[in-house]
Design a protein around this motif. Structure first.
Motif, short mmCIF file in Angstrom:
data_model
loop_
_atom_site.label_atom_id
_atom_site.label_comp_id
_atom_site.label_asym_id
_atom_site.label_seq_id
_atom_site.Cartn_x
_atom_site.Cartn_y
_atom_site.Cartn_z
N GLU A 87 3.97 0.16 -2.73
CA GLU A 87 2.87 0.57 -1.85
C GLU A 87 2.94 2.06 -1.53
OE1 GLU A 87 2.02 -3.72 0.27
OE2 GLU A 87 3.41 -2.33 1.23
N ASN A 88 4.15 2.59 -1.37
CA ASN A 88 4.28 4.03 -1.15
C ASN A 88 3.84 4.81 -2.39
OD1 ASN A 88 5.18 4.36 1.56
ND2 ASN A 88 7.11 3.46 0.95
N PHE A 89 4.17 4.30 -3.55
CA PHE A 89 3.71 4.92 -4.80
C PHE A 89 2.18 4.96 -4.85
CE2 PHE A 89 2.01 4.00 -9.04
CZ PHE A 89 2.31 5.20 -9.68
N LEU A 90 1.55 3.83 -4.53
CA LEU A 90 0.08 3.78 -4.55
C LEU A 90 -0.53 4.76 -3.56
CD1 LEU A 90 -0.57 -0.07 -4.85
CD2 LEU A 90 -0.74 1.67 -6.65
N LEU A 91 0.05 4.83 -2.37
CA LEU A 91 -0.44 5.79 -1.37
C LEU A 91 -0.28 7.23 -1.87
CD1 LEU A 91 0.89 4.13 1.91
CD2 LEU A 91 -1.52 4.40 1.23
N MET A 92 0.85 7.51 -2.51
CA MET A 92 1.07 8.87 -3.04
C MET A 92 0.07 9.18 -4.15
SD MET A 92 5.24 9.34 -2.89
CE MET A 92 5.34 9.48 -4.60
N ARG A 93 -0.18 8.20 -5.00
CA ARG A 93 -1.12 8.40 -6.10
C ARG A 93 -2.52 8.73 -5.58
NH1 ARG A 93 -1.81 3.63 -10.31
NH2 ARG A 93 -3.09 2.84 -8.63
N GLU A 94 -2.86 8.16 -4.43
CA GLU A 94 -4.16 8.43 -3.80
C GLU A 94 -4.07 9.63 -2.84
OE1 GLU A 94 -7.04 6.91 -4.58
OE2 GLU A 94 -5.87 5.87 -6.12
N GLN A 95 -2.95 10.32 -2.86
CA GLN A 95 -2.70 11.53 -2.07
C GLN A 95 -2.79 11.30 -0.56
OE1 GLN A 95 -5.33 14.47 -3.77
NE2 GLN A 95 -4.03 14.67 -5.59
N HIS A 96 -2.33 10.13 -0.13
CA HIS A 96 -2.24 9.83 1.31
C HIS A 96 -0.80 10.11 1.76
CE1 HIS A 96 -6.22 8.08 1.43
NE2 HIS A 96 -5.91 7.29 0.40
N TYR A 97 -0.41 11.35 1.67
CA TYR A 97 0.98 11.73 1.92
C TYR A 97 1.40 11.48 3.37
CZ TYR A 97 0.25 13.89 -2.60
OH TYR A 97 -0.05 14.10 -3.92
N GLY A 98 0.48 11.63 4.30
CA GLY A 98 0.80 11.35 5.70
C GLY A 98 1.13 9.88 5.92
N LEU A 99 0.37 9.00 5.25
CA LEU A 99 0.65 7.57 5.36
C LEU A 99 1.97 7.20 4.70
CD1 LEU A 99 -2.87 5.96 4.81
CD2 LEU A 99 -1.57 6.13 6.94
N VAL A 100 2.29 7.86 3.59
CA VAL A 100 3.58 7.63 2.94
C VAL A 100 4.71 7.99 3.89
CG1 VAL A 100 5.12 8.32 1.06
CG2 VAL A 100 2.69 7.99 0.61
N ALA A 101 4.62 9.18 4.47
CA ALA A 101 5.67 9.63 5.39
C ALA A 101 5.74 8.70 6.61
CB ALA A 101 5.40 11.07 5.83
N ALA A 102 4.58 8.31 7.14
CA ALA A 102 4.57 7.42 8.30
C ALA A 102 5.17 6.06 7.95
CB ALA A 102 3.14 7.24 8.81
N ASN A 103 4.82 5.52 6.79
CA ASN A 103 5.34 4.22 6.38
C ASN A 103 6.86 4.25 6.23
OD1 ASN A 103 5.21 1.49 5.60
ND2 ASN A 103 5.08 2.05 3.44
#
Length: 122
Positions: A87-103
């Motif tokens: 899920e972190n990979f998918l968020l990164m692929r969609e450039q949701h870096y803030g959500l990755v860091a928060a997760n």
């Protein structure tokens, strides 16, 4: 009971719990971008593991198969590092870096906090 069989059965039960939590969270937040279902499963599994290891160790003395059933089987099947990573990979692929860091931050900090709370409260 054989310890290997106990882990096998507990893992199946933990996986069913994870599936059920995922379905329940998706009903509550069907369009959420943040991976709440995985977070909930991982924190619940962490709380169960901490409770068993820190609070119930006396009840599991000499009952290795039962402890393996809960700690390795249920908690192992219930928590999911592979899904967390994907899920972190998918968020990164969609450039949701803030959500990755928060997760990552919320998952790690909340997991350690759950164990700390269980360890210190009688």
């Amino acid at each position: 009971m054989n310890t290997w069989l106990a882990v096998f059965l507990g893992g199946g039960l933990g996986s069913l719990l994870r599936f059920g939590v995922s379905r329940a969270v998706l009903l509550l937040a069907p369009r959420a971008l943040f991976p709440f279902a995985t977070l909930a499963s991982n924190l619940l599994a962490t709380a169960l593991l901490a409770w068993v290891v820190l609070r119930m160790s006396d009840q599991f003395q000499g009952r290795d198969a039962l402890k393996a059933f809960v700690v390795v089987g249920i908690c192992g099947g219930f928590s999911t590092f592979s899904t967390f990573s994907y899920e972190n990979f998918l968020l990164m692929r969609e450039q949701h870096y803030g959500l990755v860091a928060a997760n990552i931050l919320i998952s790690v900090v909340a997991g350690v906090a759950v164990i700390h709370l269980i360890a210190r409260n009688p």
